[in-house]
Write an enzyme that holds these catalytic residues in place. Sequence first.
Site, PDB file in Angstrom:
ATOM      1  N   ASP A   1     -59.565  18.452 -44.064  1.00 54.81           N
ATOM      2  CA  ASP A   1     -59.413  17.393 -45.052  1.00 54.81           C
ATOM      3  C   ASP A   1     -58.255  16.538 -44.551  1.00 54.81           C
ATOM      4  O   ASP A   1     -57.457  16.980 -43.714  1.00 54.81           O
ATOM      5  CB  ASP A   1     -59.145  17.961 -46.449  1.00 54.81           C
ATOM      6  CG  ASP A   1     -59.408  16.909 -47.520  1.00 54.81           C
ATOM      7  OD1 ASP A   1     -59.495  15.706 -47.166  1.00 54.81           O
ATOM      8  OD2 ASP A   1     -59.527  17.266 -48.713  1.00 54.81           O
TER       9      ASP A   1
HETATM   10  C1  BGC Z   1     -60.093  13.918 -49.894  1.00 55.10           C
HETATM   11  C2  BGC Z   1     -61.421  13.992 -49.154  1.00 55.10           C
HETATM   12  C3  BGC Z   1     -61.693  12.664 -48.491  1.00 55.10           C
HETATM   13  C4  BGC Z   1     -60.545  12.307 -47.586  1.00 55.10           C
HETATM   14  C5  BGC Z   1     -60.711  10.974 -46.875  1.00 55.10           C
HETATM   15  C6  BGC Z   1     -58.976  13.421 -49.006  1.00 55.10           C
HETATM   16  O1  BGC Z   1     -57.805  13.222 -49.734  1.00 55.10           O
HETATM   17  O2  BGC Z   1     -59.760  15.186 -50.412  1.00 55.10           O
HETATM   18  O3  BGC Z   1     -62.444  14.330 -50.043  1.00 55.10           O
HETATM   19  O4  BGC Z   1     -62.899  12.737 -47.784  1.00 55.10           O
HETATM   20  O5  BGC Z   1     -59.336  12.237 -48.350  1.00 55.10           O
HETATM   21  O6  BGC Z   1     -60.591   9.924 -47.759  1.00 55.10           O
END
Ligand code: BGC
Length: 756
Positions: A229
């Site tokens: 993530d």
């Molecule tokens: C989120 C993800 C997301 C990523 C990119 C993160 O903070 O938890 O779900 O895909 O950011 O935006």
Amino acid sequence: MDVQKLVSEMTLKEKASLLSGADFWHTKAVERLGLPEFMMCDGPNGLRKQDGESDHLGLFTSISTVCYPTASAVASSWDEEMADKLGQMLGDECLREDVSMLLGPGLNMKRSPVCGRNFEYYSEDPFLAGKIAAAYIKGVQSKGVAACPKHFAANNQEYRRMSGNSVVDERTLHEIYLQAFEMAVKEAKPKSIMCAYNMLNGTYLSENKYMLTEVLRDKWGFDGFVVTDWSAGKDAVKGVEAGLDLVMPGGPKDHEEAVIRAVESGVLDEAKVDRAVINILNAFNWTLENKLSGNRPSDETTRKADYKFARELAENSAVLLKNNRVLPIRSDRKVLFVGEFAKKPRYQGSGSSHINSAFVSNAFDAAADRNISFVQGYDTGEKDLKRIAMLREEAVEAAEKADIIVIFAGLPASYESEGFDRTNINLPTDQDKLIEELTHLGKKTVVVMHNGAPVAMPWIDRVDAVLDMFLAGDGVGEATVRLLYGEANPSGKLSESYPYKLSDNPSYLNFPGEAGNPVYAEGVFIGYRYYEKKHMPVLFPFGHGLSYTEFEYSDLEISSDRITDEDTVTVSIDVWNVGRYPGKEVVQLYVGDNESRANRPLKELKAFKKIELKPEEKETVTFTLDKRAFSYYDERIHDFRVESGDFTIMVGASSSDIRHAASIYVEGSTDIPLTVTERTAIADILETKKGKKVLGPIIKKTLEDHKNESVDEDAMGEGGNEMFERMVLEMPLLSLVSFDIMTKEETDKLVKKLNR
Ligand code: BGC
């Protein structure tokens, strides 16, 4: 691209460069070898592509596009075909925008109704979440675009989501928190998976070898790449060692150097770096080879078709929670729409899934040609008590003139977002008060809900109908009006239970946990698994949803009432539309283990099918169940297994509306490896094949002797023999010596024999 060859030609520096991103959304290119950069963007309920410079958190404006219903709505459709189509629409859009991977779907379980991101997740039930996720992933990937299910795993709250430690026992982890991921991986073969920020049982998911290698790859056969993530990458070496491939968005800035240093100093085996590069490039190479050409152009026609599908999906997802014969509304009725959301609907959540919608329909405009009027009733931004009271009075006054009052209620955007959790499940007080007051006028009242997760409805007994739209995407207004007036027939079913109050929820005492370290003490008893086991009433049960027509179920048949766990069994049932409208029904199949050593839920969803029937039409729905439908996760073998015994197969219209049931005996075949000592319980020994053979006859004889000796059973009270049997089974082997059933030498010999 010949990936193996390419990797063999790369320098260590080039390889290390590929293990972290170039910027927020791209991998790095290797120009010397003609390797391009690849772009990945957020979904899951639309494409959030940031065209220009990316900002720190990647949250600024993205391209203008279509926002589809969010995951909690999609799951409430129980419609795999539509989830697949949604994936295809998104895959198509990625192709148009030159995006290689879509970051979604999110399939974390809804442990608590207040998790801020629940609107982005499917269900409290892993089977439903797994099926919908698999369909969505297949849809996206059918276009040659990689999907990336997230956030792997046990990431079920926003509080301390980046640092908390989820403490979950092995059985609960596999039965509940991993099952949807397992189904998605096995059924849809996603090209990637996103590991979560948090720790699981003390280890960050980005460094968790058990999860990233032993479970994901070795057990489930995952062959894509693991991406962190965004900013979840920690120690570069620990990550690569654990099975992590790509760190986004660029990770700790020295990731690349750290990898090089570690290889050069002999701390990290270069073969592991190669493995990660190969995993990443295999997936992107797959997108290059499978990208569909002749993709629909990015024009008005495409946009309209996408919007139309968004509306249809919203119609299929909405759940009619209650209907006291007021819906569908007859066209001659004078209707008052009350509430800000009738004009400015809430239709998506906040955070990384937020879509820049080109057009959002609202119910007021969509009903412009009908006999409606509007009054605001409340203002989600209003703090001034006088104005709040005034808005309410205006609404009551306007309502006097209407036949039917439709109140558009729901959670303001500030209540539901990535990054924080709700603190309760209530609507804003002024909305509850407004609904309550309007029900005192003696008119028919309908409430239309806009919410990504359950809310309490203290006024439920006073209103005539409740239509839950969830967060329905761009088509929300038109879909609502078509459903209210019967041009579309509601067919959604709840994908999570609606409790009366937050404190009823099984995670209540352990959410969000001390300092964000939640102990999942409720175990496998999440959602309906808990409410049913405790015989606790809920506002609306899992799987519930009404229709304007009626369905009757008859003739449940099972292909056999005795199988082994290597067989499958077919279950069929006839479903009739006996009402006046064409409509769709979700036929749900649950399995319950009648008696088991493990503490199991009363029933668990194991199959479902959404069907469409005209009035008087019938369909025979057939399901096939295999071993997994009867299994639970046994920590002694670190796997799922069937415990021999009777099971009940239940088919119905919701978890609490079972129409027909049948019994089946399933013989389990998995043996339990057991090291026996004189302290091992007799029942545990008898569960093993060897135990049954060696100790079985001795115990049988003991029980028979006892029966024959105890002429007067009543001396031990009624049921004395049964009590004796239970006592014996629960005794450790050693007790046979104390009770003179065996000698010490005999038990020692027995232990040796059992362990041989
Ligand atoms: C989120 C993800 C997301 C990523 C990119 C993160 O903070 O938890 O779900 O895909 O950011 O935006």
